[in-house]
Scaffold this motif. Sequence first.
Motif, PDB file in Angstrom:
ATOM      1  N   ILE A  82       0.858  -1.185   0.000  1.00 32.04           N
ATOM      2  CA  ILE A  82       0.000   0.000   0.000  1.00 32.04           C
ATOM      3  C   ILE A  82       0.894   1.235   0.000  1.00 32.04           C
ATOM      4  CG2 ILE A  82      -1.715   1.334   1.275  1.00 32.04           C
ATOM      5  CD1 ILE A  82      -2.822  -1.274   2.382  1.00 32.04           C
ATOM      6  N   ARG A 101       0.651   5.085   0.326  1.00 26.25           N
ATOM      7  CA  ARG A 101      -0.275   6.150   0.723  1.00 26.25           C
ATOM      8  C   ARG A 101       0.021   7.430  -0.054  1.00 26.25           C
ATOM      9  NH1 ARG A 101      -0.536   7.885   5.985  1.00 26.25           N
ATOM     10  NH2 ARG A 101      -2.832   7.991   5.903  1.00 26.25           N
ATOM     11  N   ALA A 102      -0.921   8.337  -0.052  1.00 24.15           N
ATOM     12  CA  ALA A 102      -0.820   9.564  -0.842  1.00 24.15           C
ATOM     13  C   ALA A 102       0.356  10.439  -0.420  1.00 24.15           C
ATOM     14  CB  ALA A 102      -2.130  10.354  -0.735  1.00 24.15           C
ATOM     15  N   ASP A 103       0.821  10.292   0.821  1.00 25.34           N
ATOM     16  CA  ASP A 103       1.915  11.141   1.304  1.00 25.34           C
ATOM     17  C   ASP A 103       3.281  10.461   1.198  1.00 25.34           C
ATOM     18  OD1 ASP A 103       1.637   9.204   3.235  1.00 25.34           O
ATOM     19  OD2 ASP A 103       1.601  10.585   4.939  1.00 25.34           O
ATOM     20  N   ALA A 104       3.347   9.329   0.516  1.00 26.50           N
ATOM     21  CA  ALA A 104       4.617   8.575   0.447  1.00 26.50           C
ATOM     22  C   ALA A 104       5.671   9.344  -0.340  1.00 26.50           C
ATOM     23  CB  ALA A 104       4.375   7.217  -0.200  1.00 26.50           C
ATOM     24  N   ASP A 122      -8.435   5.172  -2.070  1.00 22.97           N
ATOM     25  CA  ASP A 122      -7.995   5.664  -0.770  1.00 22.97           C
ATOM     26  C   ASP A 122      -7.411   4.494   0.014  1.00 22.97           C
ATOM     27  OD1 ASP A 122     -10.229   4.170   0.066  1.00 22.97           O
ATOM     28  OD2 ASP A 122     -11.508   5.946   0.149  1.00 22.97           O
ATOM     29  N   ASP A 123      -7.026   4.784   1.271  1.00 21.64           N
ATOM     30  CA  ASP A 123      -6.414   3.739   2.102  1.00 21.64           C
ATOM     31  C   ASP A 123      -7.355   2.558   2.316  1.00 21.64           C
ATOM     32  OD1 ASP A 123      -4.199   5.314   2.318  1.00 21.64           O
ATOM     33  OD2 ASP A 123      -4.438   5.791   4.450  1.00 21.64           O
ATOM     34  N   VAL A 156       3.831  -1.140   3.635  1.00 19.03           N
ATOM     35  CA  VAL A 156       3.142   0.147   3.604  1.00 19.03           C
ATOM     36  C   VAL A 156       4.190   1.239   3.484  1.00 19.03           C
ATOM     37  CG1 VAL A 156       1.649   1.760   4.836  1.00 19.03           C
ATOM     38  CG2 VAL A 156       1.212  -0.696   5.000  1.00 19.03           C
ATOM     39  N   SER A 170       4.660   5.435   3.566  1.00 21.51           N
ATOM     40  CA  SER A 170       4.003   6.676   3.975  1.00 21.51           C
ATOM     41  C   SER A 170       4.990   7.554   4.723  1.00 21.51           C
ATOM     42  CB  SER A 170       2.812   6.348   4.884  1.00 21.51           C
ATOM     43  OG  SER A 170       2.247   7.510   5.436  1.00 21.51           O
ATOM     44  N   ALA A 220       0.891   4.814   9.166  1.00 25.75           N
ATOM     45  CA  ALA A 220       1.281   3.657   8.349  1.00 25.75           C
ATOM     46  C   ALA A 220       1.296   2.385   9.186  1.00 25.75           C
ATOM     47  CB  ALA A 220       2.652   3.909   7.733  1.00 25.75           C
ATOM     48  N   LEU A 264      -2.236   1.208   9.733  1.00 26.23           N
ATOM     49  CA  LEU A 264      -2.761   0.561   8.539  1.00 26.23           C
ATOM     50  C   LEU A 264      -2.113  -0.815   8.351  1.00 26.23           C
ATOM     51  CD1 LEU A 264      -4.602   0.929   6.046  1.00 26.23           C
ATOM     52  CD2 LEU A 264      -2.633   1.944   4.870  1.00 26.23           C
TER      53      LEU A 264
END
Length: 494
Positions: A270, A272-275, A404-405, A423, A425, A431, A434
């Motif tokens: 996964i 994430r959008a902020d990775a 999304d997540d 993950v 992030s 993270a 998640l």
Amino acid sequence: MPAPIGYRLPPQTDIIAGERSRPAVELDGALADPNTGQTLDRRWATSTDQVYRAIAAADESYRSGELAVDGLATRQELLAVIADRLEAPDVVEAIAVADSMNTGLPLTLTRIFAGGNGHTFRSAAAVLAATPQREELPGAASAADLHHVPWGPAAVLPPWNVPTATAAKKAAFALAAGCPVVLKPSEWAPSGSTVLAEVIADVVAEARLTPGTFQLVHGGAAVALLLAGDRRIRALCLTGGQAAGEAIAVAAARDMKALQLELGSNNPVIVRADADLDATADALVSGFTKLNGQWCESPGSVFVPAALERPLVEALLDRVRSLVVGEAFDEKTTLGPQSNIAQRDRLKAAIAGLAAAGGRVESGEMVLDLPGWFVAPTIVSGAPEQLTVDEIFGPVLTVHVARDDEEALRLANSRNTGLAGYVFSAAETAARALAARIDAGEVKVNSTSVLDLAPGSTQAFWGRSGVGGHGDAQLLGFFQGARIVGTDPPGLPI
């Protein structure tokens, strides 16, 4: 460069009841140099009669009691001497070269694995020393004794991708637990295990232990099923594919033997959008090409927000272009050939199938004009995610869009396996939260190392990834059963 001129694989040798001989049954196919395709040896199997002879010798060894609870000092000394022998430079190099020729792994990597086999036996001895084999439990009238007793003869079936290191690990802990061992390496990668077995058998003979303490047989599924189906084998470890694990489980169920089955995994990622895309791409390319992509915890299916999909793919391809794909004996090689022609052909067919289903197949413009079993590291985007549920097992990474997540988590948990997950992030706390919801035994945040996360790490095999798990203390315990002995207090109501 290919193997040294004139190099020969160690001859496949059965070690049964203290006697050494060539396996009697010739299998289809050949052991070939994965760098060139040149045949090095035939593939061999132990005859049915000889497999049963090995099982009988292991059973005799177990019933002699040599390695049972009273043989604790014997086990510790045995493990220490084996460790010393495995650390000899000529033994390390022999195993490293044999493993490289069987698997296609770069020699620089197989030397690391081979150099750790002695440490593996020392670790087994250390865990044994730290684990009470008999405990006294207070009772109402008198204490009860809790014994940790070896189940009996153990069969060890390592895989072809990391053959000798896996064989060493399982054999070391089985012997530490007090179980006589019958080792059957993969028919695709028997050579390093032959060197390992010769060392162990020599030490067993010098210690004047019963010859059934440690034995080596060869072959494919037929021999594995003989071991799994014989009631005298009381514990069995297999690292391999799901089909093999299912067949072993069915055969072993008839007498309910202890099983540890590590059956591979399509490991979800996964993003994430902020990775951090650069750091993510670095870690993913390192992860999905590790062991030439033939790694059961390799990142498999990546779920990423739509806005990051193409930037991530471009970053991945940029790093793929920097890989040095070449022959395993070239010290500059970072990605070698696939282990065998069957693996190479299966992998190419899987990639072609994803392309036919609409996937965009990219390999960083890498063109491989090499004679052996080479496959370029490949990124596939846009393929239907339902076609990537199963493990591909090779240097292939599939990339899928997730809104999304929560959708990424749903898709991650739609894989039917669960060895590992990843993950990425910038927010490590989020993270980790998640990651804790991913159905896998080990989930790493912002990293893809092959190493355990902590010295006391343990890891269960979730879903169709198998039965049991990793962890040194758990591995010792797998080979043993609990037996409590004592006297009831007087006056019990029932």
